[in-house]
Design a protein around this motif. Structure first.
Motif, short mmCIF file in Angstrom:
data_model
loop_
_atom_site.label_atom_id
_atom_site.label_comp_id
_atom_site.label_asym_id
_atom_site.label_seq_id
_atom_site.Cartn_x
_atom_site.Cartn_y
_atom_site.Cartn_z
N GLY A 159 -17.82 -32.25 -2.46
CA GLY A 159 -19.04 -32.08 -3.24
C GLY A 159 -19.87 -30.90 -2.79
N ARG A 160 -21.15 -30.96 -3.11
CA ARG A 160 -22.07 -29.88 -2.83
C ARG A 160 -22.16 -29.58 -1.34
NH1 ARG A 160 -26.47 -29.13 -0.41
NH2 ARG A 160 -26.71 -31.35 0.00
N ALA A 161 -22.29 -30.60 -0.51
CA ALA A 161 -22.44 -30.39 0.93
C ALA A 161 -21.16 -29.79 1.52
CB ALA A 161 -22.77 -31.71 1.63
N TYR A 162 -20.02 -30.17 1.00
CA TYR A 162 -18.74 -29.62 1.47
C TYR A 162 -18.69 -28.11 1.23
CZ TYR A 162 -13.61 -29.37 1.92
OH TYR A 162 -12.33 -29.05 2.31
N ARG A 163 -19.09 -27.70 0.03
CA ARG A 163 -19.11 -26.27 -0.30
C ARG A 163 -20.20 -25.53 0.48
NH1 ARG A 163 -18.47 -28.80 -5.22
NH2 ARG A 163 -20.66 -28.46 -5.75
N GLU A 164 -21.36 -26.14 0.60
CA GLU A 164 -22.46 -25.51 1.33
C GLU A 164 -22.11 -25.36 2.82
OE1 GLU A 164 -25.84 -23.51 2.02
OE2 GLU A 164 -25.05 -24.05 0.05
N LEU A 165 -21.39 -26.32 3.37
CA LEU A 165 -20.95 -26.23 4.76
C LEU A 165 -20.06 -25.00 4.95
CD1 LEU A 165 -20.80 -27.38 7.62
CD2 LEU A 165 -18.91 -28.83 6.85
N PHE A 166 -19.19 -24.77 4.00
CA PHE A 166 -18.33 -23.57 4.08
C PHE A 166 -19.19 -22.30 4.09
CE2 PHE A 166 -15.87 -20.10 2.31
CZ PHE A 166 -14.68 -20.21 3.00
N ARG A 167 -20.19 -22.23 3.22
CA ARG A 167 -21.06 -21.05 3.16
C ARG A 167 -21.81 -20.85 4.46
NH1 ARG A 167 -22.77 -23.52 -1.73
NH2 ARG A 167 -21.36 -22.89 -3.38
N GLN A 168 -22.33 -21.93 5.02
CA GLN A 168 -23.08 -21.83 6.28
C GLN A 168 -22.18 -21.38 7.42
OE1 GLN A 168 -26.37 -22.18 6.94
NE2 GLN A 168 -26.69 -22.34 4.73
N LEU A 169 -20.99 -21.96 7.50
CA LEU A 169 -20.05 -21.56 8.55
C LEU A 169 -19.67 -20.09 8.41
CD1 LEU A 169 -17.69 -24.66 8.68
CD2 LEU A 169 -19.42 -24.01 10.35
#
Length: 180
Positions: A159-169
């Motif tokens: 979901g959203r957090a999964y994709r956002e985690l990728f961006r943050q990393l």
């Protein structure tokens, strides 16, 4: 029966016959492949690299043509045009582009690895803190928790957090050029 001595000896001729047909054909195929490789460049990159209007127009036409036989003829035409140029800058540009793509793919794999390690459990977070002390933020930790929760509850777990985690990393790892 004729003997070998009955024929004139051609091995002692001092005439240079030049490259063979096979060598010429391989050189032409190589130039055609280079022309196709140049299509990987964006239009602004191509316009900056290729100063000749005829070659630039032929490459733009090659990008536009969809018919198989017409495309093949255009590739041959581009190869013919490339014979008149020093192709070293073209090869360098293509090699640089391909090296950048390889680096991007490697970076993507590193980020994916860290995301999976962080989602797998607390051991991943401990490894992350050890490897990236600057990446130990409350926001990132909160995002990891949200992504774990999404992963456990959602059907696909992406979901959203999964994709956002990728961006943050990615932003943390790219801020430190020696890690990615």
């Amino acid at each position: 029966m004729r003997k070998r001595d009955d024929f004139p000896d051609t091995a002692d001729d001092d005439t240079d016959e030049g490259p063979s047909k096979t060598q010429i054909k391989n050189a032409m195929l190589d130039l055609q492949a280079l022309g196709l490789s140049l299509l990987q460049l964006t239009d602004p990159q191509l316009d900056e690299l290729v100063t000749d209007e005829t070659l630039r127009g032929a490459l733009h036409d090659l990008r536009r043509i969809k018919s198989h036989s017409a495309h093949k003829r255009q590739v041959q035409y581009v190869g013919k045009l490339l014979r008149d140029f020093d192709v070293a800058p073209f090869r360098t540009a293509v090699a640089t582009l391909q090296a950048g793509k390889a680096r991007d793919a490697r970076d993507f794999q590193v980020i994916e690895h860290w995301r999976e390690r962080l989602l797998s459990g607390d051991a991943g977070w401990t490894e992350w803190i050890a490897a990236q002390p600057a990446g130990n933020t409350k926001a990132l930790q909160s995002l990891v928790r949200e992504a774990r929760h999404e992963h456990a509850t959602a059907a696909d777990g992406k979901g959203r957090a999964y994709r956002e985690l990728f961006r943050q990393l990615r932003s943390v790892l790219q801020a430190q050029p020696d890690t990615v």
